[in-house]
Write a protein that holds these residues in place. Structure first.
Motif: not given
Length: 364
Positions: A15-23, A34-35, A37-44
């Motif tokens: 999610d966006a929060a995790g991406l921000v936290e990871a820099g 966040e908007r 991610s409601a349409t397209y999945a995120i995973a790193i």
């Protein structure tokens, strides 16, 4: 740690929060992502995260996986199903476009979600796992379709299945006498190499000719964890192929593609396909024009072993299949051919000649 507890295990960023936290993205980008991610999945995954240089705004690994709000911009020529899976689906989980081969999609989950994926509207962590009944119906279809000589497991990522389920699928497919080849397409060896356990490698044992096509787009993806996973697969007797997508900002230069293909061969992965980008929604920022792709590949001929030469292809819309895009080194001139030398880049005339007559029959 001060309290004596065990360190936290690295986690997949989703999610966006995790991406921000990871820099990986600035805080001000979070609401838009966040908007998205409601349409397209995120995973790193942690392995991919370790490859990213957050100080480099043009990092080619980040560009493949870190979402961008531009993905919500859909152009008129972009299609939600650019390879036309839906019209060629005889039963759920099967796509049958070519007469002699068919896709089996046992699930639509992946370890990572590429920002250019042509199935990006349907893949996701909760999506598309076939039920037992649906899987058996799909496998029954393969058993009952003798024109199909090759089964291609894709999705989603088939190596996200448990070894038990994967072993069952391969056993069912191998039991069909008309099937000669089983092929699997996966990002797992480079994005989640820890999943390539001894049990998973053992599950890939098959009486049929089996090939694993590993999706990689940049030489840096062949880091130590990926090389270990690929070595485990090779030792289990799995033949390895490589497929890549030509991507703006990732591998759109002769130098980047040369490094990628050399890294593949060093890992005993034979480059197989270089795909022109499929025009899925929100992917325009990745597209490299075909003319540019042909120029890049032309520059590699003669300086890179033929073992490293993939087929550069475009999957045509409407289910028309993969068309080779070249580049061409020969042009007709009258009855002759002008053939460009990849080492001197000069045209060489190859004269036509009459077909030799049949040798005279022996006397007697």
């Amino acid at each position: 740690m001060p309290d004596g507890s065990a360190p936290l295990k690295p986690r997949t960023l989703r999610d966006a929060a995790g991406l921000v936290e990871a820099g990986l993205v600035p805080p001000e980008a979070a609401p838009g992502l966040e908007r998205l991610s409601a349409t397209y999945a995120i995973a790193i995954t942690p392995v991919v995260r370790a490859l990213i240089d957050p100080a480099d705004p043009a990092d080619p690994i980040a560009r493949q996986y870190v979402p961008d709000i531009a993905e919500l911009e859909t152009l008129p020529e972009e299609r939600s199903d650019p390879t036309s899976d839906a019209p060629f689906t005889p039963v759920k989980g099967v796509v049958h476009r070519y007469p002699d081969r068919a896709l089996l999609k046992p699930l639509l989950a992946c370890p990572v979600y590429c920002r250019f994926c042509f199935r990006r509207e349907v893949v996701g962590p909760d999506g598309g796992l076939l039920s037992e009944a649906e899987l058996e119906a799909a496998l029954d279809w393969f058993a009952a379709t003798p024109t199909v000589r090759e089964a291609i497991l894709t999705g989603g990522d088939p190596l996200m299945l448990s070894p038990r389920r994967l072993r069952h699928i391969l056993a069912r497919l191998s039991a069909s006498p008309h099937l000669d080849i089983i092929r699997l397409h996966s990002r797992v060896p480079v994005s989640a190499p820890g999943r390539v356990t001894a049990a998973l490698a053992e599950a890939l044992d098959s009486e049929k000719a089996l090939f694993l096509c590993v999706h990689t787009n940049h030489a840096r993806e062949f880091a130590a964890p990926a090389l270990d996973a690929l070595r485990r697969l090779r030792r289990a007797g799995v033949a390895l192929l490589g497929q890549s997508v030509l991507l703006r900002g990732v591998n759109d230069s002769a130098e980047a593609l040369e490094a990628l293909f050399r890294a593949m061969l060093a890992a005993q992965v034979k480059p197989y396909y270089l795909h022109q980008l499929d025009r899925a929604p929100g992917t325009a920022r990745f597209e490299v024009p075909i003319a540019e792709g042909r120029r890049i590949l032309r520059a590699l001929r003669g300086r890179l072993t033929g073992l490293a030469w993939p087929a550069y292809v475009l999957d045509l819309p409407g289910g028309a299949g993969k068309a080779p895009l070249g580049p061409d080194f020969a042009t007709a001139e009258g009855a002759d051919w002008l053939v460009e030398g990849p080492l001197d880049h000069e045209p060489h005339r190859h004269p036509a000649r009459a077909h030799p007559s049949a040798p005279p029959r022996a006397a007697g």
